[in-house]
Scaffold this motif. Structure first.
Motif, PDB file in Angstrom:
ATOM      1  N   MET A  68      40.117  41.257  41.338  1.00 42.22           N
ATOM      2  CA  MET A  68      41.095  41.982  42.133  1.00 42.22           C
ATOM      3  C   MET A  68      41.544  41.077  43.273  1.00 42.22           C
ATOM      4  SD  MET A  68      39.440  45.783  42.306  1.00 42.22           S
ATOM      5  CE  MET A  68      40.836  46.419  43.188  1.00 42.22           C
ATOM      6  N   PRO A  69      42.782  40.652  43.272  1.00 40.42           N
ATOM      7  CA  PRO A  69      43.227  39.787  44.360  1.00 40.42           C
ATOM      8  C   PRO A  69      43.181  40.520  45.700  1.00 40.42           C
ATOM      9  CG  PRO A  69      45.058  40.337  42.903  1.00 40.42           C
ATOM     10  CD  PRO A  69      43.823  40.940  42.313  1.00 40.42           C
ATOM     11  N   SER A  70      42.768  39.820  46.712  1.00 39.36           N
ATOM     12  CA  SER A  70      42.660  40.406  48.040  1.00 39.36           C
ATOM     13  C   SER A  70      43.895  40.082  48.852  1.00 39.36           C
ATOM     14  CB  SER A  70      41.421  39.844  48.735  1.00 39.36           C
ATOM     15  OG  SER A  70      41.373  40.305  50.055  1.00 39.36           O
ATOM     16  N   SER A  71      44.383  41.071  49.592  1.00 33.37           N
ATOM     17  CA  SER A  71      45.557  40.834  50.426  1.00 33.37           C
ATOM     18  C   SER A  71      45.150  40.466  51.849  1.00 33.37           C
ATOM     19  CB  SER A  71      46.443  42.076  50.448  1.00 33.37           C
ATOM     20  OG  SER A  71      45.720  43.169  50.972  1.00 33.37           O
ATOM     21  N   THR A  72      43.870  40.590  52.153  1.00 31.26           N
ATOM     22  CA  THR A  72      43.401  40.258  53.497  1.00 31.26           C
ATOM     23  C   THR A  72      42.502  39.032  53.435  1.00 31.26           C
ATOM     24  OG1 THR A  72      41.484  41.711  53.276  1.00 31.26           O
ATOM     25  CG2 THR A  72      43.475  42.666  54.238  1.00 31.26           C
ATOM     26  N   PRO A  73      42.504  38.218  54.479  1.00 26.74           N
ATOM     27  CA  PRO A  73      41.626  37.047  54.477  1.00 26.74           C
ATOM     28  C   PRO A  73      40.168  37.477  54.619  1.00 26.74           C
ATOM     29  CG  PRO A  73      42.772  37.246  56.569  1.00 26.74           C
ATOM     30  CD  PRO A  73      43.333  38.301  55.656  1.00 26.74           C
TER      31      PRO A  73
END
Length: 97
Positions: A68-73
């Motif tokens: 699941m790609p993360s949108s937050t660092p």
């Protein structure tokens, strides 16, 4: 489909690359034996070089993409304590030596 010897290919490389870019496949020969193939990029390959390398690594199983790609660092870790407190505790642990 064209065929070309290595010497001729070397002398006219940019022309043969243009043929390949326009969709033609060129067979490269050495002493009348096919040794390589020059052709257009595959549909599944990205035209961006770094994306192409990554895609090859994923296809070969060397690299696994994130589920699941993360949108937050990623979060920064919380510090254990300030330097003086850590050194004091370390000195206390080393007193019995």
């Amino acid at each position: 489909m064209r065929s070309v010897g290595i010497k001729t290919l070397n002398n006219n490389l940019s022309a043969y690359v243009q043929f390949a870019a326009s969709g033609e496949t060129i067979l490269i020969t050495n002493r009348d034996r096919v040794v390589a193939e020059l052709g257009p990029i595959q549909d599944k390959r990205s035209s961006d070089l770094s994306d192409a390398f990554l895609a090859d690594l994923v296809r070969s199983g060397v690299l696994t993409p994130p589920l699941m790609p993360s949108s937050t660092p990623p979060l920064k870790p919380n510090p254990i304590g300030n330097f003086d407190d850590v050194m004091k505790e370390l000195d206390e642990c080393r007193e019995d030596r």
